[in-house]
Write a protein that holds these residues in place. Structure first.
Motif, mmCIF file in Angstrom:
data_model
loop_
_atom_site.group_PDB
_atom_site.id
_atom_site.type_symbol
_atom_site.label_atom_id
_atom_site.label_comp_id
_atom_site.label_asym_id
_atom_site.label_seq_id
_atom_site.Cartn_x
_atom_site.Cartn_y
_atom_site.Cartn_z
ATOM 1 N N CYS A 1 37.107 37.618 45.543
ATOM 2 C CA CYS A 1 37.113 37.742 44.078
ATOM 3 C C CYS A 1 36.975 39.212 43.688
ATOM 4 C CB CYS A 1 35.954 36.927 43.501
ATOM 5 S SG CYS A 1 35.607 37.240 41.762
ATOM 6 N N GLU A 2 37.868 39.703 42.836
ATOM 7 C CA GLU A 2 37.840 41.112 42.452
ATOM 8 C C GLU A 2 36.520 41.477 41.786
ATOM 9 O OE1 GLU A 2 41.232 41.905 40.069
ATOM 10 O OE2 GLU A 2 42.632 41.877 41.759
ATOM 11 N N TRP A 3 35.969 40.553 40.996
ATOM 12 C CA TRP A 3 34.718 40.838 40.289
ATOM 13 C C TRP A 3 33.572 40.971 41.275
ATOM 14 C CZ3 TRP A 3 33.139 42.520 35.795
ATOM 15 C CH2 TRP A 3 31.829 42.287 35.375
ATOM 16 N N CYS A 4 33.555 40.119 42.308
ATOM 17 C CA CYS A 4 32.467 40.143 43.286
ATOM 18 C C CYS A 4 32.566 41.330 44.230
ATOM 19 C CB CYS A 4 32.454 38.865 44.107
ATOM 20 S SG CYS A 4 31.820 37.434 43.212
ATOM 21 N N THR A 5 33.767 41.670 44.651
ATOM 22 C CA THR A 5 33.921 42.713 45.658
ATOM 23 C C THR A 5 33.944 44.108 45.056
ATOM 24 O OG1 THR A 5 36.327 42.408 45.565
ATOM 25 C CG2 THR A 5 35.135 41.197 47.256
ATOM 26 N N GLU A 6 34.004 44.212 43.741
ATOM 27 C CA GLU A 6 33.989 45.533 43.110
ATOM 28 C C GLU A 6 32.612 46.163 43.275
ATOM 29 O OE1 GLU A 6 34.645 47.632 38.707
ATOM 30 O OE2 GLU A 6 34.746 45.455 38.949
ATOM 31 N N ARG A 7 32.597 47.435 43.625
ATOM 32 C CA ARG A 7 31.345 48.164 43.784
ATOM 33 C C ARG A 7 30.993 48.883 42.481
ATOM 34 N NH1 ARG A 7 31.535 51.028 49.810
ATOM 35 N NH2 ARG A 7 31.750 49.090 51.012
ATOM 36 N N HIS A 8 29.758 48.677 42.026
ATOM 37 C CA HIS A 8 29.282 49.341 40.821
ATOM 38 C C HIS A 8 28.314 50.443 41.257
ATOM 39 C CE1 HIS A 8 30.939 46.062 38.327
ATOM 40 N NE2 HIS A 8 30.570 45.303 39.327
#
Length: 231
Positions: free
Chosen positions: A61-68
């Motif tokens: 999932c792009e939202w989960c794997t995105e690093r903030h």
């Protein structure tokens, strides 16, 4: 040991969605991989019977794997991952805290180190603040620090927002934050030295330029200077 869920067929017309809970899980699915839904844990593939021969991509999932990113005074420290836990009305949001591994010979994959999982961004950031206080440039530095946190509740339109701000927010030029203080537990507390979120100091729903999330040991960004309730 709990067995993994069986692999089922994906939706032929909406392959990017989980076939069980309809959560958007993968942007560009491949026929030769098995995916895992971050919302309900379902595993699915185009050819489930071939699962032994397919590579398992896991959660994509792009939202989960995105690093903030979470910098300290602008310097890289670590990042947060956003995770789903549960389904439907029982679904919860969680935030993983990760550190960048600065060792010359890191023994961690991808040069990152997992720290903890918390229910809010601010609490995950407090775990990173604890590590920085114990092993940063000044060891055992237990002074309170400021935290600028993305507003995970998305209170985007407060009562004082102007039309100009609303237009800038829609265009991606503004973000909504919370600003407050992270403090260390003091003896005799059993978690002495670890940081926690001082909710009484936080102000939420502020609108400011993007890219200000992080930990600040010296001063809070000028965009928030007048909004912080000092410790």
């Amino acid at each position: 040991m709990q067995k993994p869920s069986p692999v089922i067929d994906w939706n032929s017309n909406k392959a990017y969605q989980c076939p069980r809970c309809r959560h958007d899980t993968v942007a560009n699915p491949s026929r030769w991989q098995v995916y895992t839904c971050c919302n309900c844990g379902t595993r699915f593939a185009r050819f489930p019977r071939l699962q032994r021969f397919l590579s398992h991509a896991g959660i994509t999932c792009e939202w989960c794997t995105e690093r903030h990113p979470v910098p300290v005074d602008g310097e890289p420290l670590g990042f947060l991952h956003h995770r789903h836990n549960g389904v439907g009305m029982y679904a919860q949001q969680q935030f993983e805290a990760w550190l960048y591994d600065q060792d010359e010979a890191p023994d961690h994959r991808d040069r990152v180190r997992y720290r903890n999982t918390r229910p809010t961004r601010a609490e995950a950031m407090a775990d990173l603040a604890h590590w920085h206080s114990m092993f940063g440039p000044v060891e055992d530095d237990l002074r309170p620090v400021f935290a600028v946190v993305m507003d995970e509740n998305f209170h985007k339109y407060g009562p004082t927002i102007t039309k100009e701000q609303e237009a800038a927010f829609s265009a991606g030029a503004l973000e909504v934050y919370g600003v407050g203080v992270l403090r260390p537990y003091t003896p005799p507390h059993r978690r002495r030295g670890q940081f926690y979120v001082d909710e009484g100091t936080f102000t939420w729903g502020l609108v400011a330029p993007p890219g200000l999330e992080g930990i600040y040991t010296r001063r809070v960004p000028d965009a928030f200077a007048e909004c912080v309730r000092h410790p």
